[in-house]
Design a protein around this motif. Structure first.
Motif, mmCIF file in Angstrom:
data_model
loop_
_atom_site.group_PDB
_atom_site.id
_atom_site.type_symbol
_atom_site.label_atom_id
_atom_site.label_comp_id
_atom_site.label_asym_id
_atom_site.label_seq_id
_atom_site.Cartn_x
_atom_site.Cartn_y
_atom_site.Cartn_z
ATOM 1 N N VAL A 149 0.845 -1.199 0.000
ATOM 2 C CA VAL A 149 0.000 0.000 0.000
ATOM 3 C C VAL A 149 0.879 1.248 0.000
ATOM 4 N N PHE A 150 1.931 1.253 0.804
ATOM 5 C CA PHE A 150 2.868 2.373 0.830
ATOM 6 C C PHE A 150 3.486 2.593 -0.552
ATOM 7 N N LEU A 151 3.940 1.514 -1.184
ATOM 8 C CA LEU A 151 4.517 1.637 -2.528
ATOM 9 C C LEU A 151 3.492 2.159 -3.536
ATOM 10 N N ALA A 152 2.269 1.679 -3.432
ATOM 11 C CA ALA A 152 1.227 2.105 -4.368
ATOM 12 C C ALA A 152 0.914 3.586 -4.211
ATOM 13 N N VAL A 153 0.869 4.057 -2.968
ATOM 14 C CA VAL A 153 0.590 5.474 -2.731
ATOM 15 C C VAL A 153 1.722 6.340 -3.275
ATOM 16 N N ARG A 154 2.944 5.873 -3.117
ATOM 17 C CA ARG A 154 4.118 6.635 -3.556
ATOM 18 C C ARG A 154 4.493 6.392 -5.017
ATOM 19 N N PRO A 211 3.196 7.105 -8.137
ATOM 20 C CA PRO A 211 3.251 8.180 -9.129
ATOM 21 C C PRO A 211 4.470 9.091 -8.963
ATOM 22 N N SER A 212 4.752 9.459 -7.732
ATOM 23 C CA SER A 212 5.911 10.316 -7.461
ATOM 24 C C SER A 212 7.214 9.584 -7.785
ATOM 25 N N ALA A 213 7.312 8.334 -7.410
ATOM 26 C CA ALA A 213 8.523 7.556 -7.665
ATOM 27 C C ALA A 213 8.754 7.361 -9.159
ATOM 28 N N LYS A 220 10.082 10.565 -10.692
ATOM 29 C CA LYS A 220 11.492 10.736 -10.358
ATOM 30 C C LYS A 220 12.376 9.791 -11.162
ATOM 31 N N LEU A 221 11.926 8.545 -11.345
ATOM 32 C CA LEU A 221 12.708 7.580 -12.117
ATOM 33 C C LEU A 221 12.821 7.994 -13.577
ATOM 34 N N VAL A 222 11.731 8.487 -14.144
ATOM 35 C CA VAL A 222 11.754 8.932 -15.543
ATOM 36 C C VAL A 222 12.663 10.151 -15.685
ATOM 37 N N ALA A 223 12.586 11.072 -14.733
ATOM 38 C CA ALA A 223 13.419 12.282 -14.796
ATOM 39 C C ALA A 223 14.899 11.952 -14.634
ATOM 40 N N SER A 224 15.235 10.986 -13.792
ATOM 41 C CA SER A 224 16.638 10.660 -13.550
ATOM 42 C C SER A 224 17.239 9.805 -14.662
ATOM 43 N N GLN A 225 16.434 9.070 -15.391
ATOM 44 C CA GLN A 225 16.858 8.180 -16.474
ATOM 45 C C GLN A 225 17.910 7.178 -16.005
#
Length: 188
Positions: A45-50, A52-54, A57-62
């Motif tokens: 549940v914690f991972l699911a809530v986070r 979109p933000s994660a 960040k992953l797409v931006a960091s490449q």
């Protein structure tokens, strides 16, 4: 029946036995499985809530390495959730009905029991094997993730790119594979 004995250097031994193997009370085994699986569900549940933000960040960091770790984290969590759900379902449906005597307490030792007892005991063995295999793969995934992080951090963030990812994954697979083989030999 799962029983593990742990002994310290001082000779003090502690015997750990799965409550479902000792328990004749149906509900206590069920609640034990629920309590053991609860942290996994809370983490998902914690991972699911986070998520979109994660993902942003992953797409931006490449970063291929972090994207791979995040993907493996989700796979291991999914495997753990599946194992927890199957644990509850299989233990609930696979228990032989030990209190189904029909008033006859004088069974001989060589009597294999009713066809229901035979089927239930073979299903229990298959269920135990399935749960052990799922547990082994979940532990493989967790060990793989832990080894990957340690190996990556051991490089001091100096390595990046595809080559570093491949080397890290190879080393982590070897470490987790050895751990898996040792645990499989001890279980089976």
């Amino acid at each position: 029946s799962v029983s593990v004995s742990v002994c310290s250097m001082s000779g003090v031994c502690l015997s750990l036995v799965s409550p479902s193997s000792l328990d004749s009370v149906h509900n206590r085994s069920y609640w034990y499985d629920v309590v053991v699986g609860l942290p996994t569900f809370i983490f998902v549940v914690f991972l699911a809530v986070r998520a979109p933000s994660a993902i942003r960040k992953l797409v931006a960091s490449q970063s291929q390495i972090m994207a791979t770790y995040y993907t493996f984290l989700w796979l291991v969590c999914a495997l753990n959730v599946m194992r927890c759900i199957l644990q509850v379902i299989l233990v609930e449906t696979g228990k032989p009905n030990a209190h189904d005597d029909h008033g006859d307490d004088s069974k001989g030792n060589d009597d294999p029991g009713t066809p229901h007892d035979i089927i239930a005991s073979s299903n229990t063995a298959a269920h135990d094997t399935l749960l052990n295999v799922l547990w082994l793969f979940a532990r493989f995934g967790l060990t793989f993730l832990e080894a990957s992080v340690v190996i990556f951090l051991g490089h001091g963030y100096l390595s990046s790119g595809r080559d570093a990812l491949v080397r890290t994954l190879q080393c982590s697979t070897a470490v987790a594979g050895i751990d898996l083989v040792v645990k499989a030999v001890l279980i089976f």
